[in-house]
Scaffold this active site. Structure first.
Site, short mmCIF file in Angstrom:
data_model
loop_
_atom_site.label_atom_id
_atom_site.label_comp_id
_atom_site.label_asym_id
_atom_site.label_seq_id
_atom_site.Cartn_x
_atom_site.Cartn_y
_atom_site.Cartn_z
N HIS A 10 5.43 6.15 0.96
CA HIS A 10 4.54 5.06 1.39
C HIS A 10 5.26 3.75 1.04
O HIS A 10 5.18 3.27 -0.09
CB HIS A 10 3.21 5.18 0.65
N CYS A 26 -0.17 -6.72 0.29
CA CYS A 26 -0.30 -6.29 -1.10
C CYS A 26 -0.71 -7.49 -1.95
O CYS A 26 0.04 -8.47 -2.03
CB CYS A 26 1.02 -5.71 -1.61
N HIS A 80 6.45 -0.28 1.36
CA HIS A 80 6.09 -1.65 1.71
C HIS A 80 7.39 -2.43 1.94
O HIS A 80 8.42 -2.12 1.35
CB HIS A 80 5.26 -2.30 0.61
N ASN A 106 2.41 -3.00 4.60
CA ASN A 106 2.94 -1.67 4.85
C ASN A 106 4.08 -1.68 5.86
O ASN A 106 4.17 -2.55 6.71
CB ASN A 106 1.82 -0.77 5.40
N ARG A 111 -7.40 2.16 7.08
CA ARG A 111 -7.87 2.15 5.69
C ARG A 111 -7.05 1.18 4.85
O ARG A 111 -7.51 0.12 4.45
CB ARG A 111 -7.82 3.57 5.11
N ASP A 112 -5.79 1.50 4.59
CA ASP A 112 -4.98 0.69 3.70
C ASP A 112 -4.66 -0.66 4.30
O ASP A 112 -4.47 -1.64 3.56
CB ASP A 112 -3.68 1.45 3.38
#
Length: 327
Positions: free
Chosen positions: A234, A267, A236, A276, A38-39
């Site tokens: 979460h 991002c 990065h 990520n 997803r991300d």
């Protein structure tokens, strides 16, 4: 003077796993929450074929990942990379049966929730912001208005027996507003938990967080009544701080961490962002600490190696590269 040896120089040892040194002050078990399908994929420039997405989810599950966020039920106009969400989920149900209905999916609003209902799903997530600027750009709502959008989604989902996770983004810095006060993040997180979320994922969306900042935020959330066992990080890795931030959160007592296989994704709000935290990088560190995850590092590396040819760039995970991923 000694005679020169005629013995051949041995080949250097090839490291395939870290030496385990257990720290009794750290948790014994950690949950790795995979967000790559997803991300990760929603930030790719190229659209990955539906069949590849389905295979990716199944391979990650087979590697032992307990949570694999499958897709997002958002309007295709906003995230064209995930426009085939219904097809992906339908194929997963055909392959995995009822197990597929427990895969978490992101839902942006009540329409997304209705689609989740129609597909028989049992685990959703909402994506909020800790800052007004990002809420307006990502949700077309102000910081306060976003909760009016989430409240009926979360209330209806919980009433239907669905699990609800909440993401809060821009927890450690915002590209438009700069520093984000810890108290502002706490207020956003508390409000989402009060609306019915069972877990709060703290997003370092542009990767500017540092370990001391992580500890300060966790301390403040604890003081507001949110214990470490309902929190996730979460991270990065834009500035190379992701694993350091994880280590700080681990020592604090957090036991759930979001990752993406191969470091998939990026991002769009931070220059040179590497995306990520890579699943492989976290697993190497946790394996070395003797912390149980139930996830096979070799299987995740194999999955990333299989996925990479379907992308238009190389994956960024250092562990993946060190273990020979991608050739």
């Amino acid at each position: 003077m000694p005679e020169p040896t005629t013995e051949p120089t041995p080949e250097p040892r090839e490291f395939r796993r870290p030496q385990v040194v257990r720290d009794p002050a750290l948790p014994e078990r950690v949950t790795v929450y995979e967000v790559g399908p997803r991300d990760g994929l929603q930030n790719e420039k190229a659209v990955v074929p539906t069949a590849v997405k389905v295979d990716l989810v199944e391979r990650l599950l087979d590697a032992g990942l307990p949570y694999v966020e499958a897709t997002s039920l958002v309007h295709p106009r906003w995230v064209p990379q995930l426009a085939d969400a219904a097809e992906v989920l339908g194929a997963l149900v055909d392959r995995l049966g009822d197990r597929a209905r427990d895969l978490p999916v992101l839902v942006p609003n009540e329409r997304g929730l209705e689609r989740a209902y129609d597909l028989g799903l049992r685990h959703i997530a909402v994506f909020a912001s800790a800052t007004d600027s990002f809420a307006r750009r990502n949700l077309n709502r102000s910081l306060d208005e976003q909760y009016a959008m989430f409240e009926p989604v979360m209330t209806r989902a919980r009433a239907a027996g669905m699990r609800v996770r909440a993401y809060v983004s821009m927890c450690f810095g915002d590209p438009w507003e700069g520093d984000v006060p810890v108290s502002q993040v706490v207020a956003a997180g508390k409000r989402l938990m009060d609306l019915g979320a069972e877990q709060l994922s703290l997003g370092d969306t542009i990767g500017v967080g540092t370990p001391g900042h992580v500890v300060a935020l966790l301390d403040a959330l604890n003081a507001a009544g949110l214990p470490d066992d309902v929190l996730a990080l979460h991270a990065h890795d834009t500035y190379g701080q992701a694993l350091g931030n994880v280590a700080a959160a681990l020592r604090h007592g957090v036991t759930t961490f979001d990752t993406s296989a191969g470091g998939l994704g990026g991002c769009p709000y931070a220059e040179s962002a590497t995306g990520n935290l890579a699943t492989e990088d976290l697993l190497w560190m946790l394996d070395g600490l003797g912390i149980t995850t139930g996830v096979s590092l070799p299987r995740v590396v194999e999955t990333s190696a299989w996925l990479e040819p379907n992308l238009d760039h190389e994956l960024t995970s250092r562990t993946y590269r060190a273990l020979g991923g991608g050739g």
